[in-house]
Design a protein around this motif. Structure first.
Motif, short mmCIF file in Angstrom:
data_model
loop_
_atom_site.label_atom_id
_atom_site.label_comp_id
_atom_site.label_asym_id
_atom_site.label_seq_id
_atom_site.Cartn_x
_atom_site.Cartn_y
_atom_site.Cartn_z
N VAL A 77 -39.17 -1.51 -40.74
CA VAL A 77 -38.00 -1.07 -39.99
C VAL A 77 -37.94 0.45 -40.00
O VAL A 77 -38.16 1.07 -41.04
N CYS A 78 -37.70 1.06 -38.83
CA CYS A 78 -37.54 2.51 -38.74
C CYS A 78 -36.08 2.83 -38.47
O CYS A 78 -35.38 2.09 -37.79
N LEU A 79 -35.66 3.97 -39.00
CA LEU A 79 -34.27 4.38 -38.83
C LEU A 79 -34.23 5.88 -38.58
O LEU A 79 -34.84 6.65 -39.34
N ASP A 80 -33.56 6.30 -37.50
CA ASP A 80 -33.37 7.73 -37.22
C ASP A 80 -32.01 8.14 -37.74
O ASP A 80 -30.99 7.62 -37.30
N VAL A 81 -31.99 9.08 -38.68
CA VAL A 81 -30.72 9.51 -39.28
C VAL A 81 -30.72 11.02 -39.48
O VAL A 81 -31.78 11.65 -39.57
N PRO A 82 -29.54 11.62 -39.57
CA PRO A 82 -29.46 13.02 -39.97
C PRO A 82 -29.93 13.14 -41.43
O PRO A 82 -29.74 12.20 -42.20
N PRO A 83 -30.54 14.26 -41.80
CA PRO A 83 -31.10 14.38 -43.16
C PRO A 83 -30.06 14.31 -44.26
O PRO A 83 -30.40 14.06 -45.41
N GLU A 84 -28.78 14.49 -43.91
CA GLU A 84 -27.74 14.43 -44.95
C GLU A 84 -27.24 13.01 -45.19
O GLU A 84 -26.40 12.78 -46.05
N HIS A 85 -27.74 12.03 -44.42
CA HIS A 85 -27.25 10.65 -44.55
C HIS A 85 -27.60 10.08 -45.93
O HIS A 85 -28.76 10.00 -46.30
N PRO A 86 -26.57 9.66 -46.69
CA PRO A 86 -26.85 9.11 -48.02
C PRO A 86 -27.27 7.64 -47.98
O PRO A 86 -26.74 6.86 -47.18
N PHE A 87 -28.23 7.31 -48.81
CA PHE A 87 -28.64 5.92 -49.03
C PHE A 87 -28.48 5.62 -50.51
O PHE A 87 -28.64 6.51 -51.34
N PHE A 88 -28.18 4.37 -50.82
CA PHE A 88 -28.00 4.01 -52.22
C PHE A 88 -29.31 3.45 -52.77
O PHE A 88 -29.80 2.42 -52.32
N VAL A 89 -29.88 4.16 -53.73
CA VAL A 89 -31.16 3.76 -54.32
C VAL A 89 -30.90 2.97 -55.60
O VAL A 89 -30.09 3.39 -56.44
N TYR A 90 -31.57 1.83 -55.74
CA TYR A 90 -31.44 0.98 -56.92
C TYR A 90 -31.60 1.80 -58.20
O TYR A 90 -32.57 2.53 -58.36
#
Lengths: 128, 25
Positions: A77-90
């Protein structure tokens, strides 16, 4: 082109988040278990492990393209996001491609998102 | 009198991306 809208304010430090259990927490206090437990009790949603396999500059300025391998099916899966977009890492917590920008915009402390990080994502629970 | 301020509450699932794997054939 991707939508160039500002990220929603739920990433702003201090934002109140309601878990599926009804419990309220601030966005910066969320832990891996909160997401896992919420998915368990929500019904219909499941948590997937989404491994970052590539981070690329996007053809559109102000965006990055993240490539994930998602879930047991190992779907790409590809996702285009602004570089500031937070993701929650395990096991690590909030992470973004540009933690400095995330801190400026949301005051949310972030780690740097890297290839190999395993992010939390959701999908629909398949009905058997 | 001070008007009570409403506080926005966001659902947990709005924080994580919905990445739906494509269905296998």
């Amino acid at each position: 082109p991707p939508h160039s809208t500002a990220l929603p304010s739920h990433f702003m430090k201090g934002a109140i988040i309601q878990l599926a259990t009804g419990e309220l927490k601030r966005v910066e206090d969320l832990q891996t278990q909160d997401f896992l437990r919420s998915a368990e009790v929500s019904g219909g949603l499941k948590i997937d492990s989404s491994t970052v396999v590539d981070i690329q500059e996007n053809q559109w300025p102000g965006f990055v393209t993240l490539h994930f391998i998602v879930g047991e099916q190992q779907s790409k899966v590809c996702l285009d996001v602004p570089p500031e977009h937070p993701f929650f890492v395990y096991g690590q917590g909030w992470s973004s491609c540009n933690p400095r920008q995330t801190a400026q915009l949301f005051a949310l402390p972030c780690h740097r998102l890297q290839v190999g990080d395993v992010c939390i994502s959701i999908s629909l629970q398949s009905v058997v | 009198n001070v008007e009570p301020r409403s506080v926005a509450v966001f659902p947990w699932h709005s924080l994580v991306p919905f990445l739906a794997p494509s269905q296998p054939d």
